[in-house]
Every structure is written in structure tokens, then in C-alpha cells.
Design a protein around this motif. Structure first.
Motif, PDB file in Angstrom:
ATOM      1  N   VAL A  72      -1.874 -15.609  20.971  1.00 40.86           N
ATOM      2  CA  VAL A  72      -0.416 -15.290  21.403  1.00 40.86           C
ATOM      3  C   VAL A  72      -0.385 -14.006  20.851  1.00 40.86           C
ATOM      4  CG1 VAL A  72       1.426 -15.067  22.311  1.00 40.86           C
ATOM      5  CG2 VAL A  72       0.301 -16.864  22.704  1.00 40.86           C
ATOM      6  N   GLU A  73      -0.124 -14.538  19.522  1.00 47.16           N
ATOM      7  CA  GLU A  73       1.053 -13.145  18.650  1.00 47.16           C
ATOM      8  C   GLU A  73      -0.638 -12.823  18.168  1.00 47.16           C
ATOM      9  OE1 GLU A  73       0.168 -16.490  17.941  1.00 47.16           O
ATOM     10  OE2 GLU A  73       0.762 -17.088  15.480  1.00 47.16           O
ATOM     11  N   ALA A  76      -0.849  -9.865  21.277  1.00 47.94           N
ATOM     12  CA  ALA A  76       0.499  -9.435  20.723  1.00 47.94           C
ATOM     13  C   ALA A  76       0.554  -7.976  20.031  1.00 47.94           C
ATOM     14  CB  ALA A  76       1.842  -9.866  20.301  1.00 47.94           C
ATOM     15  N   LYS A  77      -0.137  -8.131  18.809  1.00 45.88           N
ATOM     16  CA  LYS A  77      -0.392  -6.959  18.184  1.00 45.88           C
ATOM     17  C   LYS A  77      -2.461  -5.836  17.746  1.00 45.88           C
ATOM     18  CE  LYS A  77       0.631 -10.084  13.632  1.00 45.88           C
ATOM     19  NZ  LYS A  77       0.066 -10.475  12.647  1.00 45.88           N
ATOM     20  N   ILE A  80      -0.892  -6.231  23.220  1.00 46.46           N
ATOM     21  CA  ILE A  80      -0.266  -6.471  24.591  1.00 46.46           C
ATOM     22  C   ILE A  80       1.202  -6.858  24.490  1.00 46.46           C
ATOM     23  CG2 ILE A  80      -0.834  -8.082  26.591  1.00 46.46           C
ATOM     24  CD1 ILE A  80      -3.842  -8.002  25.842  1.00 46.46           C
ATOM     25  N   SER A  97      17.630  -8.198  13.504  1.00 43.04           N
ATOM     26  CA  SER A  97      16.086  -8.846  12.304  1.00 43.04           C
ATOM     27  C   SER A  97      14.995  -8.521  12.693  1.00 43.04           C
ATOM     28  CB  SER A  97      16.532  -9.943  11.232  1.00 43.04           C
ATOM     29  OG  SER A  97      17.106 -10.960  12.314  1.00 43.04           O
ATOM     30  N   PHE A  98      15.247  -9.643  14.514  1.00 37.10           N
ATOM     31  CA  PHE A  98      14.464 -10.070  15.412  1.00 37.10           C
ATOM     32  C   PHE A  98      13.336  -8.141  15.586  1.00 37.10           C
ATOM     33  CE2 PHE A  98      13.173  -9.964  19.742  1.00 37.10           C
ATOM     34  CZ  PHE A  98      12.059 -10.537  20.009  1.00 37.10           C
ATOM     35  N   LYS A 100      12.885  -6.046  13.810  1.00 33.49           N
ATOM     36  CA  LYS A 100      12.106  -4.887  12.655  1.00 33.49           C
ATOM     37  C   LYS A 100      11.020  -6.055  12.072  1.00 33.49           C
ATOM     38  CE  LYS A 100      13.816  -3.420   8.159  1.00 33.49           C
ATOM     39  NZ  LYS A 100      15.064  -2.856   6.882  1.00 33.49           N
ATOM     40  N   THR A 101      11.227  -7.623  12.204  1.00 38.02           N
ATOM     41  CA  THR A 101       9.940  -8.345  12.006  1.00 38.02           C
ATOM     42  C   THR A 101       9.342  -8.298  12.943  1.00 38.02           C
ATOM     43  OG1 THR A 101      12.300 -10.370  11.577  1.00 38.02           O
ATOM     44  CG2 THR A 101      10.384 -10.772  11.538  1.00 38.02           C
ATOM     45  N   ALA A 102       9.271  -7.813  14.645  1.00 41.87           N
ATOM     46  CA  ALA A 102       8.880  -7.767  15.551  1.00 41.87           C
ATOM     47  C   ALA A 102       7.221  -6.378  14.825  1.00 41.87           C
ATOM     48  CB  ALA A 102       8.836  -7.762  16.480  1.00 41.87           C
ATOM     49  N   GLU A 105       5.621  -6.390  12.020  1.00 45.15           N
ATOM     50  CA  GLU A 105       4.322  -7.148  12.200  1.00 45.15           C
ATOM     51  C   GLU A 105       3.048  -6.062  13.223  1.00 45.15           C
ATOM     52  OE1 GLU A 105       3.271 -10.355  11.646  1.00 45.15           O
ATOM     53  OE2 GLU A 105       4.959 -11.085  10.242  1.00 45.15           O
ATOM     54  N   ILE A 106       3.453  -5.582  14.149  1.00 44.09           N
ATOM     55  CA  ILE A 106       3.006  -4.201  14.734  1.00 44.09           C
ATOM     56  C   ILE A 106       1.968  -3.720  13.961  1.00 44.09           C
ATOM     57  CG2 ILE A 106       2.735  -3.038  16.546  1.00 44.09           C
ATOM     58  CD1 ILE A 106       3.291  -6.041  17.863  1.00 44.09           C
ATOM     59  N   LYS A 108       1.953  -3.571  10.135  1.00 46.97           N
ATOM     60  CA  LYS A 108       1.010  -4.216   9.736  1.00 46.97           C
ATOM     61  C   LYS A 108      -0.034  -4.194  10.226  1.00 46.97           C
ATOM     62  CE  LYS A 108       2.574  -8.120   7.258  1.00 46.97           C
ATOM     63  NZ  LYS A 108       2.635  -9.389   8.335  1.00 46.97           N
ATOM     64  N   LEU A 162       8.507  -1.449  19.940  1.00 50.62           N
ATOM     65  CA  LEU A 162       6.643  -1.730  19.975  1.00 50.62           C
ATOM     66  C   LEU A 162       5.978  -0.587  20.065  1.00 50.62           C
ATOM     67  CD1 LEU A 162       7.427  -5.674  20.359  1.00 50.62           C
ATOM     68  CD2 LEU A 162       7.964  -3.928  18.094  1.00 50.62           C
TER      69      LEU A 162
ATOM     70  N   SER B   2      15.751 -11.053   7.815  1.00 48.14           N
ATOM     71  CA  SER B   2      14.663 -11.447   8.074  1.00 48.14           C
ATOM     72  C   SER B   2      13.265 -11.521   7.254  1.00 48.14           C
ATOM     73  CB  SER B   2      14.543 -11.437   9.576  1.00 48.14           C
ATOM     74  OG  SER B   2      13.818 -12.710   9.864  1.00 48.14           O
ATOM     75  N   GLU B   3      13.380 -10.120   7.803  1.00 54.15           N
ATOM     76  CA  GLU B   3      11.588  -9.311   7.312  1.00 54.15           C
ATOM     77  C   GLU B   3      10.896  -9.837   5.934  1.00 54.15           C
ATOM     78  OE1 GLU B   3      13.900  -6.061   6.443  1.00 54.15           O
ATOM     79  OE2 GLU B   3      13.876  -7.399   8.689  1.00 54.15           O
ATOM     80  N   ASN B   6      10.765 -13.223   5.678  1.00 53.47           N
ATOM     81  CA  ASN B   6       9.441 -13.545   5.978  1.00 53.47           C
ATOM     82  C   ASN B   6       8.226 -13.877   4.806  1.00 53.47           C
ATOM     83  OD1 ASN B   6      10.476 -15.241   8.717  1.00 53.47           O
ATOM     84  ND2 ASN B   6       9.995 -12.990   9.380  1.00 53.47           N
ATOM     85  N   ASN B 436       5.747 -15.447  19.343  1.00 52.12           N
ATOM     86  CA  ASN B 436       4.512 -14.557  19.008  1.00 52.12           C
ATOM     87  C   ASN B 436       4.488 -13.842  20.302  1.00 52.12           C
ATOM     88  OD1 ASN B 436       3.377 -18.578  19.525  1.00 52.12           O
ATOM     89  ND2 ASN B 436       4.155 -17.157  18.092  1.00 52.12           N
ATOM     90  N   GLN B 437       4.573 -13.202  21.216  1.00 51.78           N
ATOM     91  CA  GLN B 437       4.447 -12.248  22.036  1.00 51.78           C
ATOM     92  C   GLN B 437       4.908 -11.246  21.636  1.00 51.78           C
ATOM     93  OE1 GLN B 437       5.083  -9.961  24.073  1.00 51.78           O
ATOM     94  NE2 GLN B 437       2.727 -10.270  24.991  1.00 51.78           N
ATOM     95  N   ARG B 438       5.743 -11.160  20.340  1.00 54.65           N
ATOM     96  CA  ARG B 438       6.144  -9.715  20.294  1.00 54.65           C
ATOM     97  C   ARG B 438       4.897 -10.202  18.660  1.00 54.65           C
ATOM     98  NH1 ARG B 438       7.799  -9.360  24.064  1.00 54.65           N
ATOM     99  NH2 ARG B 438       9.714  -9.381  25.228  1.00 54.65           N
ATOM    100  N   GLY B 439       4.611 -10.658  18.077  1.00 53.71           N
ATOM    101  CA  GLY B 439       3.798 -10.382  17.164  1.00 53.71           C
ATOM    102  C   GLY B 439       3.593 -11.399  15.649  1.00 53.71           C
ATOM    103  N   ILE B 440       4.677 -12.209  15.613  1.00 52.32           N
ATOM    104  CA  ILE B 440       5.532 -12.970  15.007  1.00 52.32           C
ATOM    105  C   ILE B 440       4.383 -14.509  15.065  1.00 52.32           C
ATOM    106  CG2 ILE B 440       7.849 -14.089  14.012  1.00 52.32           C
ATOM    107  CD1 ILE B 440       8.595 -11.888  15.325  1.00 52.32           C
ATOM    108  N   MET B 448      12.574 -18.547  11.913  1.00 54.47           N
ATOM    109  CA  MET B 448      13.120 -17.852  11.737  1.00 54.47           C
ATOM    110  C   MET B 448      14.388 -18.460  13.337  1.00 54.47           C
ATOM    111  SD  MET B 448      12.515 -14.243  14.287  1.00 54.47           S
ATOM    112  CE  MET B 448      12.629 -12.744  12.780  1.00 54.47           C
TER     113      MET B 448
END
Lengths: 246, 482
Positions: A72-73, A76-77, A80, A97-98, A100-102, A105-106, A108, A162, B2-3, B6, B436-440, B448
């Protein structure tokens, strides 16, 4: 961008998708319409890679790559993005934070450095303005205590932040009043450009007044039984799904 | 925030218990066993006055007649109290004049643990008392604190230098015969920290004690006493680690806090004793009695704890709210993984009028572990308008673990308002899918979600401690998702 070839999928042993074929190019908006239980949401979830759905046959080629083995991730990366019909709540985790983290990840994945806080806030404020969202939203927990409309707006905000290649919109119009529908649709239209694509899954035609599709596909019992231009949606609205099934 | 977490989490993903090393140092220890003679010898070793020896002996004799408490929701294997050394200390060459004379091996140990005992490497103005096995090896910033009249020293020193304070307050909150483990501690405690904050002094830095068990087959029995005089304030931090060993080691500490009129004590713990391996072998038994008294009016005591370690935890930091308008707080995160067991919570005893207490407890159970919250709220008949709010939340990860809540309410005053809320939740597949769907990744997603669950408590921790707590949490969660 996306090629779905003869796709079969089951959930809990039950076959839901029975041979889907669909091709989406950059810059296009496709709408999947169909009655309840036709497999619309299943298709969106299968594309996102949800574990509950098993692909039993067929292929999904995204950007020239078979994504069958991608998690899934990873999908996403790769770009999709699924805008959820029912976004979940994550208590205690701020939207800040959610998001920013997401985003990181993208980034990266694309060999970009982590975004600095100032740049991130500027970007976030800009996107929030498009969706007419209040500042307090940033420090609220993800979707917690959000109204139906706020949750959907939050999905589109994530989409804008994103910037995926392919946006899957799962019943994004459900539970929205007309004002919220306009705002959310506008968000999707801002997202659209010649390099990305949208696949909107919807039961009703009204979303398509605002997010105008290039193609409309009618899904019934796990198969696409009719495809056409945007006028097909209007015809469906007028005549109902029975017209096409018969 | 949070980043960054992580990233930290990622850095640590290949870690298990990384504090599990052993320091190779010459130490002097007692032979195994405990009798009256051991107690005398210990007291003598520490050069204690006669009254202290007598106090210890009184406790020892009381202890002989006591039984281990068995009411907790814990499976505690039989423990042989004779098969244990009651004193172990690094051999001192001569009397230490300064830190530069501390054995370099010891300095290295604390450096490795990230404990700043060299003042030039001061970290965000934290003064540290480092306790290694049975003795305090270094206390920093003593002189600068002394300028304000603050005493911060090993309790073994305080017994000799401030006998009046010790006589007045030692055992005044946790009596020598309080319970099995506290009584054992009273008989054999070897060291610990002593803090005295004079009238109207706000302690300018965080005070901290770092406990390290190193020696084998040795129990650690430390004793902490903190006195905040009228109008004073102190924030105190406690941290602890131990080497990885196959046998279970006993840690039975006692902490007493005294807050006089308008004084405030904030006591934070990050408990990270060795929890045992994945099969449940080894680990520390952490049987601790912590109690504070809000003696004066408008006084306040706040306990914050993050419990990630220990094979078994038995611990109920309590507040006796004696003063009018006094305030007691308890904020706790307890996480158990593998075969860890925790029975922890608090006691809020309302004696004074308008006394208030708040309890926020977050229990996270993973693997085969068992995590219980046990809390007592007692409102005495004279405690008019007492108020309590309790929130006890449990989170389960996987389906082999257990979460339990045992709230006790005893209310003898009908003007009191007592509220209790409890929830149990799971990390849901839908939440994981969403993230997961957001790349995490799944691991980051669980971290988290759990961090979010604990946020109310982490917000109460001092800054550096909050980061530390989050790190520990991620390590404890490791392997929690398959």
C-alpha cells in the motif's frame, strides 16, 4: 498512466471484480458510476492495494510497471492516492504532523530533502485557502470530531499537498451539501493538470457537474458494461441504472 | 515533531534493549543473604549514626513478619530474598574531591547512557545524581544550587550532614513498616537522592537522578526524599537502566515527597529497566513505593511516568492531599510487550477541603503482555468539595495481550465530585491502511497512532524527557506488528 487488464478480485472469497479493462492517460478524468454493490469502491481499494482484496487474475500497470507486488505505501509513494469515502480518525495525531510526515515520505521517494517548517506552513496555508479551511484545523487531530464535510475537505487537502499522479476519489461527494461539494470539487479541479489523472467513483451524477469527466464508465456486477463521454452521466441520471442493465 | 520522531524510530529499528551492556569495574559487595547482621554491616559501611541503624533494624524486624502482597494482577514467581546481595559498590580509591577523580569506567558508563555527569557537557541545565548499584557516584551542580540554599546530594550524605531534616521527614510519608517492599527498602536502602528546596526558592534547573544496576545478583534499593518548603518549586526527573541478564533482579525503591504551603513538586520518571527477552527470560522486578504528601495549603504534587521497562512492574505513585486547595496529578503511560506484566496506577487520598486530583492513565499492551491500571480515589469525610477526574485508556495491539482496569472509589463526603472515564481501543487495520495509503510504513503508522494515544501524558513531561519517552515507546513497540 494506468492500464487495467482483465482484472478479477475477491473480498472474503467473494468475487467482486470480474474482468475490468480500463486505460487512463495523463490529463484525463474518468468517472466510474454504478449502482450500490457494483464494485466501484472495490476497484478503488484494489488499486490502492488494500489487503482485504485479493487480485485473482489480470494486471494493473501503473506508469509502465506492474504494481501487483507493491505494498500500500509503496503504491502511495509511486503516486497513487485514494481519497477515502470514510476517512478514519487518528486521535492525538495533529493534522500538521500527519501531513508533514506523509509529504516527507513522498519527497524522500523523489530524492528530495525533508521540507523545512516555514516552507511547509506556506504551502499548507495556500492549499487550505483553496478549500476554505480554518487555521485551527492544523492543530486538530486527524479527522477527530470532524463533520462529514470537513473530513472530505481534509482528503482533498491531502491530495493538494501530496500531488500524486493518480487521484482515486471514492464517493467524495457523499454526505456533502451543495456548498461543500463546490469547494471540494474546486479543490480537485485545482489539482488537475496535464500530467496527472483522476478516477472518480460515484453513485450520483451531481459530482460530475463540477468535476467534468472526459470519460464515464458504468460498472455493474464487477464489469464495465458501458463507456462514453460526460453526456453518459446525464443520461444515467435521467433514466436510472436499470436502463443500461436491461 | 512527528517527522523527527519517525526518523528517530527508523534509526532505532534494529535495536532491542541497547542499554544492556555491563561495565567491567572492580566492585565490593556483600555475600548473599540478609539477616540483622547484614543490616548492621550496611549501616556501618555507610558510616551511619546509631539512630539510623536502629531505624533500619526496626524495619528489618517488621519485614520478617510481613508477606509479599499478592493482590495485584501479576504472576510473580517465588523470589528468594536470601539469594541476593544487598550491597555492591565500585571500589573507591580514595575520597573523591572532584568529578575528575571518578573512575573513568564509570564516567564512560554514564556517557554511554547519555547521562550528563560532566558539568562542562551540561545538557539543558539538568543537575544529575548518578547512582551506580548501591552508591551515588556523582552529583553535579551542587555548588551552584547551594548558592540558592538548595540541597541536592546522595541521601547517604544527607543522613550524616542534615540529620534533623532526615529524622523529621524520612518515613514520614512512607512509614518504615508500610508494605513488604517498602519495609525491605527501609532496612537495606543503600543510596538515593536527597533534595531540599528552601522557602520561596524556585529551583533553577531540573534535578535528575539516574539509576543504573550493574552488578550481578544484586538488588537495588534506593531511597529518594524531596522536601519543598513553603512557596518553592522543583521539577525532578528519574531515569533508569540495567544490563541484560538472564536472572530476575529486584529493584525496590521508595520515594517520598513533601510539599508545604504553596509549594509544587513535579516528579517525572522514565522507567526503562531491562524488560527481559522475547521469551520472558530475565528482566527487573520493579516493586516501588512512591508517595507524596501535599502537606500545606495550595500545594501541588504531580507525578508523570512513562513505564516501558521491567519484567514486572508494581507501582502506585500516590498523593495525600492534606492541605486545603491542594492538587494531586498523575499522568502515566505504561507499555508492556512480549511477556512483561504491569500492575500500576495511583492513589489520591483527599483529606483537605477543596482538594483536587487528576488521573490520566494510558496503558498499551502488546505481544503476550498483561497491563493493569489500579487506582484508588478516596475522599475523607472532611474533604468538602473535593474533586477528582480520572481517565483510564487502554490500547491493545494484537490479540494475545490483556488490558485491565481496577478503579476503586471510596467517597465519604457528599459534596465531592468524582468522575471516572475509561476506554479500550485497538490500533485498527483501517487506521493502518489510511496511513499506509499516505506513504507511511506500518511501523511508523503504529508509532504515530500510539504516540497520539499517549499525547495527553507526553505533553506533561519536561521537554527532553518527552523526546526520550517517544524513543523508548518506539523501541518497546518493535516487532508489535507482523
Amino acid at each position: 498512466m494506468l492500464k487495467i487488464k482483465n482484472l478479477y478480485a475477491t473480498v472474503e472469497g467473494k468475487e467482486i471484480l470480474k474482468g475490468i479493462n480500463l486505460e487512463i492517460q495523463e490529463g484525463e478524468v474518468h468517472a466510474i458510476m454504478g449502482p450500490n454493490g457494483s464494485g466501484k469502491s472495490t476497484l478503488a481499494n484494489v488499486l490502492a492495494g488494500h489487503n482485504n482484496y485479493k487480485v485473482t487474475q489480470g494486471e494493473i500497470i501503473f506508469e509502465g510497471k506492474n504494481i501487483f507486488d507493491l505494498s500500500v505505501e509503496e503504491r502511495a509513494k509511486e503516486g497513487i492516492f485514494l481519497a477515502f469515502q470514510y476517512p478514519v480518525e487518528i486521535p492525538g495525531v495533529t493534522n500538521y504532523s500527519f501531513l508533514k510526515t506523509a509529504l516527507n515520505e513522498i519527497r524522500k521517494q523523489n530524492n528530495l530533502e525533508e521540507i523545512d517548517s516555514k516552507e511547509f506552513m506556506d504551502l499548507l496555508n495556500k492549499k487550505m485557502k483553496i478549500l476554505d479551511m480554518d487555521d485551527v484545523f492544523i492543530q486538530r487531530s486527524v479527522n477527530q470530531g470532524f463533520s462529514g464535510g470537513e473530513k472530505k475537505r481534509n482528503e482533498i487537502l491531502q491530495l493538494l499537498m501530496l500531488e500524486p499522479k493518480l487521484a482515486l476519489l471514492d464517493e467524495t461527494d457523499s454526505g456533502l451539501d451543495i456548498d461543500a461539494l463546490k469547494i471540494v470539487s474546486n479543490g480537485v479541479n485545482v489539482f488537475r493538470n496535464k500530467n496527472n489523472a483522476v478516477l472518480a467513483v460515484t453513485h450520483y451524477q451531481r459530482l460530475l457537474n463540477y468535476i467534468v469527466p472526459d470519460f464515464v464508465h458504468v460498472l455493474s456486477k464487477g464489469r464495465i458494461i458501458k463507456s462514453g463521454g460526460k453526456e453518459l452521466a446525464l443520461e444515467l441520471e435521467e433514466k436510472g441504472y436499470d436502463w443500461i442493465k436491461g | 515533531m512527528s517527522e523527527k520522531d519517525n526518523k528517530i524510530i527508523k534509526d532505532l529499528t534494529d535495536n532491542e534493549y541497547k542499554w544492556g551492556f555491563v561495565t567491567d569495574i572492580e566492585s565490593e559487595s556483600f555475600p548473599k543473604g540478609l539477616d540483622e547482621n547484614t543490616v548492621r554491616l550496611l549501616s556501618q559501611k555507610k558510616g551511619e549514626p546509631e539512630w539510623m541503624t536502629e531505624w533500619r533494624l526496626k524495619a528489618f524486624h517488621a519485614w520478617l513478619k510481613m508477606k509479599e502482597p499478592r493482590w495485584a494482577n501479576l504472576k510473580i514467581p517465588p523470589y528468594d530474598y536470601q539469594d541476593l546481595r544487598y550491597y555492591s559498590a565500585p571500589v573507591k580509591k580514595e575520597k573523591l574531591e572532584s568529578l575528575s577523580q571518578v573512575d573513568p569506567e564509570l564516567l564512560k558508563t554514564f556517557e554511554k547512557l547519555g547521562v550528563p555527569i560532566q558539568e562542562q557537557k551540561r545538557l539543558a541545565g539538568v543537575a544529575v545524581d548518578a547512582v551506580f548499584d548501591s552508591v551515588s557516584v556523582a552529583t553535579t551542580f551542587r555548588e551552584s544550587l547551594a548558592e540558592k540554599g538548595i540541597i541536592f546530594c546522595p541521601i547517604s550524605e544527607a543522613i550524616k550532614e542534615y540529620p534533623d531534616l532526615i529524622k523529621k521527614y524520612l518515613g514520614s510519608v512512607v512509614p518504615y513498616n508500610d508494605n513488604f517492599y517498602a519495609t525491605l527498602n527501609s532496612a537495606v536502602f543503600s543510596d538515593g537522592s536527597f533534595v531540599y528546596i528552601p522557602n520561596d526558592v524556585e529551583c533553577p534547573m531540573e534535578l535528575s537522578t539516574y539509576f543504573r544496576i550493574n552488578a550481578q545478583e544484586t538488588g537495588q534499593f534506593e531511597r529518594t526524599l524531596i522536601i519543598a518548603e513553603e512557596g518553592s518549586y522543583v521539577s525532578y526527573l528519574e531515569g533508569c537502566t540495567a544490563p541484560i541478564r538472564d536472572e530476575n533482579q529486584l529493584h525496590a525503591a521508595v520515594v517520598e515527597l513533601i510539599a508545604l504551603d504553596n509549594a509544587e513538586i513535579k516528579y517525572s520518571t522514565v522507567q526503562n529497566w531491562y524488560p527481559g527477552d522475547k521469551e520472558g527470560k530475565g528482566g527487573i522486578y520493579n516493586f516501588v513505593t512512591k508517595r507524596g504528601i501535599c502537606k500545606g495549603k495550595n500545594s501541588k504534587i504531580s507525578w508523570s511516568q512513562v513505564e516501558t521497562g521491567s519484567a514486572i512492574t508494581w507501582k502506585y505513585p500516590a498523593c495525600i492531599l492534606k492541605g486545603e486547595n491542594s492538587v494531586g496529578e498523575f499522568y502515566s503511560v505504561a507499555i508492556t510487550n512480549n511477556f512483561q506484566q504491569a500492575d500500576t496506577g495511583t492513589k489520591m487520598i483527599h483529606l483537605g477541603k477543596n482538594s483536587k486530583s487528576t488521573i490520566v492513565s494510558k496503558g498499551i499492551s502488546v505481544g503476550y503482555s498483561n497491563n493493569s491500571y489500579r487506582g484508588l480515589v478516596k475522599v475523607h469525610k472532611n474533604a468538602d468539595n473535593a474533586r477528582n477526574f480520572s481517565q483510564c485508556d487502554s490500547m491493545l495491539i494484537g490479540d494475545k495481550c490483556g488490558a485491565h482496569t481496577f478503579p476503586y472509589l471510596e467517597v465519604d463526603n457528599n459534596t465531592a465530585i468524582v468522575e471516572h472515564e475509561a476506554t479500550t481501543s485497538k490500533v485498527s487495520d483501517d487506521q493502518i491502511f489510511y496511513l499506509n495509503q499516505r506513504g507511511i510504513s506500518t511501523e511508523d503508522a503504529v508509532n504515530m497512532i500510539v504516540n497520539g494515544f499517549c499525547k495527553d501524558v507526553f505533553n506533561k513531561l519536561p521537554m527532553e524527557f518527552a523526546a526520550e519517552a517517544q524513543k523508548l515507546l518506539s523501541i518497546s513497540l518493535e516487532g508489535s506488528v507482523g
